[in-house]
Design a protein around this motif. Structure first.
Motif, short mmCIF file in Angstrom:
data_model
loop_
_atom_site.label_atom_id
_atom_site.label_comp_id
_atom_site.label_asym_id
_atom_site.label_seq_id
_atom_site.Cartn_x
_atom_site.Cartn_y
_atom_site.Cartn_z
N VAL A 1 -6.85 -2.24 -0.88
CA VAL A 1 -5.91 -1.21 -0.44
C VAL A 1 -5.33 -1.66 0.89
N ASP A 2 -4.02 -1.83 0.92
CA ASP A 2 -3.32 -2.32 2.11
C ASP A 2 -2.34 -1.28 2.61
N HIS A 3 -1.97 -1.42 3.86
CA HIS A 3 -0.85 -0.64 4.37
C HIS A 3 0.44 -1.09 3.69
N GLY A 4 1.24 -0.12 3.29
CA GLY A 4 2.57 -0.41 2.78
C GLY A 4 3.65 0.07 3.73
N SER A 5 3.21 0.72 4.81
CA SER A 5 4.13 1.21 5.84
C SER A 5 3.34 1.30 7.14
N THR A 6 4.05 1.46 8.24
CA THR A 6 3.41 1.53 9.55
C THR A 6 3.24 2.98 9.98
N ALA A 7 2.01 3.39 10.17
CA ALA A 7 1.73 4.74 10.66
C ALA A 7 1.99 4.80 12.17
N PRO A 8 2.32 5.97 12.69
CA PRO A 8 2.59 6.08 14.12
C PRO A 8 1.41 5.68 15.00
N TRP A 9 0.19 5.77 14.47
CA TRP A 9 -0.99 5.46 15.27
C TRP A 9 -1.51 4.03 15.04
N VAL B 1 -5.91 -7.34 -13.99
CA VAL B 1 -5.39 -6.34 -13.06
C VAL B 1 -5.38 -4.99 -13.76
N LEU B 2 -6.11 -4.04 -13.20
CA LEU B 2 -6.18 -2.69 -13.77
C LEU B 2 -5.18 -1.74 -13.12
N ARG B 3 -4.82 -2.02 -11.90
CA ARG B 3 -3.89 -1.14 -11.19
C ARG B 3 -3.13 -1.94 -10.14
N ALA B 4 -1.84 -1.69 -10.04
CA ALA B 4 -1.01 -2.31 -9.01
C ALA B 4 0.15 -1.36 -8.74
N ASP B 5 0.01 -0.54 -7.70
CA ASP B 5 1.08 0.40 -7.40
C ASP B 5 1.12 0.73 -5.91
N MET B 6 2.08 1.59 -5.53
CA MET B 6 2.35 1.85 -4.12
C MET B 6 2.56 3.36 -3.90
N PRO B 7 1.50 4.15 -4.01
CA PRO B 7 1.65 5.60 -3.85
C PRO B 7 1.86 6.01 -2.40
N ARG B 8 2.45 7.18 -2.23
CA ARG B 8 2.60 7.80 -0.91
C ARG B 8 1.55 8.90 -0.76
N ARG B 9 1.13 9.15 0.47
CA ARG B 9 0.20 10.23 0.74
C ARG B 9 0.40 10.71 2.18
N ARG B 10 -0.11 11.88 2.45
CA ARG B 10 -0.08 12.44 3.79
C ARG B 10 -1.39 12.05 4.47
N ALA B 11 -1.29 11.31 5.56
CA ALA B 11 -2.47 10.79 6.25
C ALA B 11 -2.63 11.45 7.61
N THR B 12 -3.87 11.46 8.09
CA THR B 12 -4.20 12.02 9.39
C THR B 12 -4.71 10.92 10.30
N GLY B 13 -4.13 10.80 11.49
CA GLY B 13 -4.51 9.78 12.44
C GLY B 13 -5.72 10.17 13.27
N PRO B 14 -6.19 9.27 14.15
CA PRO B 14 -7.42 9.51 14.92
C PRO B 14 -7.33 10.68 15.88
N THR C 1 3.45 10.70 6.61
CA THR C 1 3.48 10.19 5.25
C THR C 1 3.43 8.67 5.30
N VAL C 2 2.48 8.09 4.57
CA VAL C 2 2.31 6.64 4.57
C VAL C 2 2.32 6.13 3.14
N ILE C 3 2.54 4.83 3.01
CA ILE C 3 2.51 4.15 1.72
C ILE C 3 1.28 3.25 1.69
N ASP C 4 0.55 3.30 0.58
CA ASP C 4 -0.58 2.38 0.35
C ASP C 4 -0.21 1.41 -0.76
N ASN C 5 -0.53 0.16 -0.56
CA ASN C 5 -0.37 -0.86 -1.61
C ASN C 5 -1.75 -1.10 -2.24
#
Length: 226
Positions: free
Chosen positions: A157-165, A194-207, A213-217
């Protein structure tokens, strides 16, 4: 991440050219020494993937604050949790003891640029294994795939976008897609699928409690044979 073919920096590009292994260890030591909260939450995509599985042996690469390792252990998994930061692994060990799962959590300090933990696993989890220092990440992840038992899963699971934190706010960064990651791993389809390869969005909470809203790869690979 192997990134010589890319013109723009990737999530694991060697932005600190000339940096040593000791520089990387010092960076992450300072990062975890200054953390105020430790390992309260598991990464949601790990929880989603593991929920239907029978517990076995798991490897948590870059365990950090230990939320994933503790969560797995509380559900019956025997976890090897590794990180480059000695502070991180010591605190994960302490937290496992405090929560009564020390018998199911083994912690090891590893610089994955130099060595890889021994053993065979039913699950290898690589959650946000990004670093500003040189790391041949595809080599690490290929080694992880080879460490799977037949039927075992490698969850990347990788970052697909840059979170503010995020510690990395480089506006030119390129986050490799799951397809690009799979291509760089170049695993034999006769032995891994490969069983899964996608890029969903979710609402994440920082420290600090902030949300975005961030993207996960996501790349999920299964070993089908030896």
């Amino acid at each position: 991440m192997d990134s010589a073919r890319r013109r723009r920096p990737t999530a694991d590009a060697a932005s600190n050219q000339g940096a040593t292994d000791e520089d990387a260890e010092l960076f992450w030591e300072q990062h975890y020494r200054t953390r105020r909260t430790w390992g309260a939450r598991a990464n949601p995509l790990l929880a989603e993937t593991v929920a239907p599985l029978h517990p076995g042996a798991a490897l948590d690469l870059g365990c950090g604050a230990g939320g994933d390792a503790i969560w797995l252990a509380q559900r019956g998994w025997h976890v090897t949790a590794v990180d480059i930061s000695t502070t991180a692994v010591e605190r994960v060990r302490e937290r496992a003891r405090d929560l009564g799962v020390a018998d199911r959590v083994a912690t090891e300090q590893h610089d994955l640029a130099r060595n890889f933990p021994a053993g065979q696993f039913d699950l290898v989890s690589a959650q946000y294994l990004h670093t500003p220092f040189p790391l041949l990440r595809s080599r690490v992840l290929r080694t992880a795939a080879r460490a799977l038992r037949p039927g075992g899963l490698l969850l990347i699971v990788d970052h697909g976008s840059t979170a503010p934190w995020s510690w990395n706010q480089d506006p030119d960064i390129h986050y490799p897609t799951p397809t690009e990651i799979a291509a760089e791993l170049d695993l034999d389809p006769a032995h891994w699928s490969v069983l899964r390869a996608d890029m969903p969005r979710r609402r994440a909470t920082g420290p600090a409690g902030e949300t975005a809203t961030v993207i996960d790869n996501i790349l999920l690979v299964q070993r089908t044979a030896r």
